[in-house]
Design an enzyme around this catalytic site. Structure first.
Site, PDB file in Angstrom:
ATOM      1  N   HIS B  58       0.821  -1.214   0.000  1.00  0.00           N
ATOM      2  CA  HIS B  58       0.000   0.000   0.000  1.00  0.00           C
ATOM      3  C   HIS B  58       0.852   1.260   0.000  1.00  0.00           C
ATOM      4  O   HIS B  58       1.234   1.776   1.044  1.00  0.00           O
ATOM      5  CB  HIS B  58      -0.890  -0.022   1.253  1.00  0.00           C
ATOM      6  CG  HIS B  58      -2.050   0.930   1.183  1.00  0.00           C
ATOM      7  ND1 HIS B  58      -3.296   0.609   1.665  1.00  0.00           N
ATOM      8  CD2 HIS B  58      -2.155   2.184   0.691  1.00  0.00           C
ATOM      9  CE1 HIS B  58      -4.115   1.631   1.482  1.00  0.00           C
ATOM     10  NE2 HIS B  58      -3.448   2.602   0.896  1.00  0.00           N
ATOM     11  N   HIS B  60       1.287   5.223  -2.142  1.00  0.00           N
ATOM     12  CA  HIS B  60       0.802   6.193  -3.123  1.00  0.00           C
ATOM     13  C   HIS B  60       2.029   6.884  -3.692  1.00  0.00           C
ATOM     14  O   HIS B  60       2.736   7.584  -2.974  1.00  0.00           O
ATOM     15  CB  HIS B  60      -0.134   7.209  -2.459  1.00  0.00           C
ATOM     16  CG  HIS B  60      -1.356   6.578  -1.847  1.00  0.00           C
ATOM     17  ND1 HIS B  60      -2.514   6.372  -2.561  1.00  0.00           N
ATOM     18  CD2 HIS B  60      -1.578   6.073  -0.612  1.00  0.00           C
ATOM     19  CE1 HIS B  60      -3.418   5.782  -1.775  1.00  0.00           C
ATOM     20  NE2 HIS B  60      -2.871   5.592  -0.583  1.00  0.00           N
ATOM     21  N   LEU B  61       2.296   6.666  -4.978  1.00  0.00           N
ATOM     22  CA  LEU B  61       3.506   7.237  -5.580  1.00  0.00           C
ATOM     23  C   LEU B  61       3.213   8.515  -6.370  1.00  0.00           C
ATOM     24  O   LEU B  61       4.124   9.147  -6.871  1.00  0.00           O
ATOM     25  CB  LEU B  61       4.210   6.195  -6.444  1.00  0.00           C
ATOM     26  CG  LEU B  61       4.672   4.939  -5.682  1.00  0.00           C
ATOM     27  CD1 LEU B  61       5.461   4.004  -6.604  1.00  0.00           C
ATOM     28  CD2 LEU B  61       5.505   5.286  -4.451  1.00  0.00           C
ATOM     29  N   ASP B 150      -9.019   2.488  -3.414  1.00  0.00           N
ATOM     30  CA  ASP B 150      -8.455   3.116  -2.214  1.00  0.00           C
ATOM     31  C   ASP B 150      -8.467   4.632  -2.281  1.00  0.00           C
ATOM     32  O   ASP B 150      -8.275   5.246  -3.328  1.00  0.00           O
ATOM     33  CB  ASP B 150      -7.027   2.657  -1.976  1.00  0.00           C
ATOM     34  CG  ASP B 150      -6.482   3.207  -0.661  1.00  0.00           C
ATOM     35  OD1 ASP B 150      -7.049   2.861   0.382  1.00  0.00           O
ATOM     36  OD2 ASP B 150      -5.521   3.988  -0.687  1.00  0.00           O
ATOM     37  N   HIS B 177     -10.733  -0.121   1.133  1.00  0.00           N
ATOM     38  CA  HIS B 177     -10.585   1.033   2.028  1.00  0.00           C
ATOM     39  C   HIS B 177     -11.910   1.150   2.778  1.00  0.00           C
ATOM     40  O   HIS B 177     -12.932   1.505   2.182  1.00  0.00           O
ATOM     41  CB  HIS B 177     -10.301   2.284   1.184  1.00  0.00           C
ATOM     42  CG  HIS B 177     -10.381   3.585   1.918  1.00  0.00           C
ATOM     43  ND1 HIS B 177      -9.268   4.337   2.207  1.00  0.00           N
ATOM     44  CD2 HIS B 177     -11.444   4.278   2.425  1.00  0.00           C
ATOM     45  CE1 HIS B 177      -9.633   5.449   2.853  1.00  0.00           C
ATOM     46  NE2 HIS B 177     -10.951   5.436   2.998  1.00  0.00           N
ATOM     47  N   ASP B 303       0.943   2.644   3.708  1.00  0.00           N
ATOM     48  CA  ASP B 303       0.034   3.692   3.238  1.00  0.00           C
ATOM     49  C   ASP B 303       0.799   5.008   3.028  1.00  0.00           C
ATOM     50  O   ASP B 303       0.315   6.098   3.350  1.00  0.00           O
ATOM     51  CB  ASP B 303      -1.147   3.892   4.200  1.00  0.00           C
ATOM     52  CG  ASP B 303      -2.281   4.704   3.560  1.00  0.00           C
ATOM     53  OD1 ASP B 303      -2.192   5.023   2.358  1.00  0.00           O
ATOM     54  OD2 ASP B 303      -3.250   5.011   4.272  1.00  0.00           O
TER      55      ASP B 303
END
Lengths: 319, 429
Positions: B58, B60-61, B150, B177, B303
């Protein structure tokens, strides 16, 4: 900067009982200035104050402005329509710009909880919180305390805050101030408008207004914002008045005479019966008068005024 | 050749001092006193732990769309600095990863970056709008390893049911989510005494629990694989435990910050303690720790959610949700769980490497001969202080700034190549 109070007045939670008493005691001599024919003393002469109101407010802004003007400060009002906030400027940038203009004090009203502290952490000027979101409204709490104290000792008084405690900064400032000065505090309202864990702050919770009236010496009746109905917290104004309204009939059954406060503006016939608001036990207009004195005291102390000289200062001499 | 370390590989039930020989990008041999082939580079791991590289389900890029706060390259570099050799990128980018081309873009950007392996997670619904299912078949063939909406829940129970069923064809998990939006609307932090005092609108535990309950029931109905993201409440942990006991195909993850911190961190309106789900109370922290220790919660996932400092430098209500976590995860988990005796080092490796690789059916997660040589070598006793300015991530929004931690990566290898060494500095730093 005053050693008496620190740089800012952001809330009553962080003040000691002595701090609160100091502000109330300092307000006493200032009350008299507003009774004079010439309502002006040179205490804050040469100080510049910005009243930064990001939310509409009439009475709090006017009360601060009178307090400032009666102390001879130079004031600028920035109200939200036309302010840079609407043009997308952040509060950080607003703070930096104010700082660059070398002002002495900011009075801020803002819709977000914590906004006054956010500003205070970023500028050297004194900051007074005139209401931040649902957090605190310390000068309102102080003027409520002063108004109760005018009529009876606060220590041991049983004070019930009635209504929409969930969304109320007035309720929070009242709870902190009253608890610190030794009052017994309760809240009463529909459960949907009472915050979770409120009892853990050391307050009683009454489900019914009748029980609160039976217990209390003082009721502080909060305004019911009309948008609470649209958001589904309560079904209707009519129902609210029926179940939680502070009416003459309900007060008639009280075992003792109650003092009735309301921070205003009132919704007559919603949270309070007009006959109560205009009745002999209402001190609602005293609150307004005391508001100016309390704000003068806060401005004076934050500007570095010495509490013991407040009496002399108002006479017109140099500080 | 990694010599003399404590090799911990839960998948092979190995926990012993051993040498690890790597050839051609794969593990060639593991055992005591292996011979070193001529010309091989030797890393001396005496006193260190040698484990399969961590796998983060998990992150976020932010690429495409917010390359100013993170890119696939900087995120993948931050990952290996934290010991992660594989990360799974959530699809809530701009545009959303809901088509073959978008998945392919992530795969190719990750290959160019050459740090951690980056596996795309695709959207459940087109545009994450909660209306029409995305084309799972095409997404999987392009490289997606799971699907998720998500950032928000799968909008309706019907859509979730369909997604769980349809995902079974491809053997991928649906990552959930859990947030009932009407309960959480307008909320900024956990609903409790701290929120009451600060005057901030709360997000109740029930906002998570309601969707956990809904989707466990749907996983039970369909037999599909439900993976619950970032569990934060005691109630969710209890429901997952009960569901697993009944044999429901449910797995779950928890973040280092939910294992370590409570809503007290939001005091002073600290926007770096604002994330979704919010930091909860001590009882919840204890419950998710217990659930991690007993296997109810399968893995730790960060996350990792980069945000620009301007965005976090705002009123609490206005600041965005999310904190970064790739470079602090190991230190936080060692300091909070291993050093306190709540999690053994082999269990830590199981939760950071073995299980997440199994949950998403990824290569790696083990060091048996033939496995990809994705390896982390770390010193569980190394003390350090979190300095966000030294992060490889482009962002600095961590709630752990200034915190003294123990446990730090010495080397990270992906496919046998050393991609991070302790002391490496960020370019331009």
């Amino acid at each position: 900067m005053s050693p008496a109070l620190g740089k800012d007045l952001l809330g009553l939670e962080s003040l000691s009982a002595d701090d609160i008493r100091l502000i109330l005691d300092t307000a006493e001599p200032f009350k008299e200035i507003s009774e004079r024919a010439i309502k002006k003393v040179p205490v804050l002469r040469g100080k510049t104050i910005v009243n930064l109101f990001f939310e509409p407010s009439t009475r709090t802004r006017i009360s601060f402005e009178f307090a400032e003007k009666r102390l001879s400060a130079d004031t600028v009002n920035v109200a939200s329509p036309g302010s840079s906030v609407l043009k997308g400027e952040t509060l950080v940038d607003t703070a930096r710009n104010l700082e660059a203009m070398r002002i002495d004090m900011v009075v801020i009203r803002h819709g977000s909880s914590g906004a006054a502290k956010f500003l205070a952490d970023r500028i050297q000027s004194n900051v007074i919180n005139a209401g931040d979101g649902k957090h605190e409204h310390p000068t309102q709490g102080l003027l409520d305390l002063l108004t109760i104290r005018d009529r009876r000792p606060i220590e041991g008084a049983k004070v019930c805050v009635v209504g929409d405690v969930l969304h109320s900064r007035v309720a929070r400032s009242n709870i902190w101030g009253l608890l610190k000065l030794g009052a017994r505090v309760a809240v009463c309202g529909p459960r949907s408008l009472l915050p979770l864990g409120i009892g853990e702050l050391g307050v009683r919770v009454f489900r019914r207004i009748e029980e609160a009236i039976e217990w209390a010496d003082v009721l502080n009746v909060l305004r019911l914002q009309l948008e609470r109905m649209q958001a589904g917290y309560v079904p209707s104004l009519r129902e609210y008045y029926r179940v939680f309204g502070v009416t003459l009939e309900r007060l008639a059954r009280a075992p003792r005479e109650l003092l009735i406060l309301h921070p205003g503006p009132m919704n007559r016939g919603v949270e309070i019966d007009s006959r109560v608001a205009d009745g002999p036990h209402s001190v609602i207009l005293d609150q307004v008068t005391n508001g100016v004195a309390v704000r003068m005291a806060a401005l004076y102390l934050l500007a570095g005024g010495r509490p013991e000289l407040a009496e002399a200062a108002k006479g017109g001499g140099d500080r | 050749m990694i010599r003399g370390g404590r090799v911990i590989d839960p998948a092979a039930e190995r926990d012993a001092i051993a040498d690890l020989l790597i050839m051609d990008g794969s593990v060639a041999a593991v055992g005591p006193s292996l011979g070193t082939p001529d010309g091989a580079e030797v890393l001396d791991a005496t006193g260190l732990v040698v484990a399969p590289g961590f796998v983060d389900l998990h992150v976020h890029l932010r690429e495409p769309g917010r390359e100013d706060v993170e890119t696939i390259a900087t995120g993948a570099r931050a990952a290996v600095a934290g010991g992660f050799t594989s990360v799974c990128a959530m699809p809530n980018t701009d545009p959303v990863t809901d088509n073959q081309a978008a998945v392919g873009f992530i795969v190719s950007q990750a290959q160019r970056a050459g740090a951690a392996r980056v596996y795309p997670i695709a959207a459940v619904s087109l545009g994450q709008q909660g209306e029409r299912l995305a084309e799972f078949g095409e997404l999987v063939s392009a490289g997606a390893v799971a699907v998720s909406d998500d950032g928000r829940p799968v909008a309706t129970a019907h859509l979730m049911r369909t997604a769980l069923e349809y995902a079974m064809t491809f053997g991928i998990p649906v990552i959930d989510h859990c947030e009932e939006s009407t309960l959480s609307a307008g909320g900024a932090m956990h609903e409790g005494l701290t929120a009451t005092r600060l005057g901030l609108k709360g997000i109740p535990r029930a906002a998570e629990d309601v969707i956990v309950a809904r989707d466990i029931a749907l996983a039970e109905l369909t037999g599909g694989h439900l993976h619950l993201a970032h569990i934060s409440t005691a109630g969710a942990a209890r429901m997952i435990r009960e569901a697993k006991a009944r044999g429901v195909q449910v797995t779950a993850e928890v973040t280092p910050h939910h294992l370590a911190l409570t809503d007290a961190c939001c005091e002073e309106y600290n926007t770096n303690a604002k994330m979704n789900p919010p930091l909860r109370e001590r009882g919840d922290v204890d419950a998710v720790r217990a659930a991690l220790a007993d296997g109810t919660i399968d893995c730790i996932a960060t996350d990792h959610a980069p945000h620009h400092y301007d965005a976090k430098e705002a009123e609490f209500d206005d600041a965005p949700f999310g904190v970064i976590g790739l470079e602090t995860a190991l230190g936080v988990v060692v300091s909070e769980l291993v050093d306190t005796g709540q999690l053994s080092l082999p269990e830590l490796v199981r939760r950071l490497s073995t299980r997440p690789a199994e949950v998403a059916h990824l290569p790696g997660g083990t060091l048996v001969p033939g496995a990809p040589a994705d390896v982390v070598v770390f010193d569980p006793a190394a003390a350090w202080v979190v300095d966000p300015s030294a992060f490889f991530s482009k962002s600095r929004n961590t709630p752990f700034a200034g915190r003294a931690l123990r446990g730090r990566v010495r080397w990270t290898l992906v496919g046998g190549a050393v991609v991070h060494r302790a002391g490496d500095a960020r370019r331009g730093a």
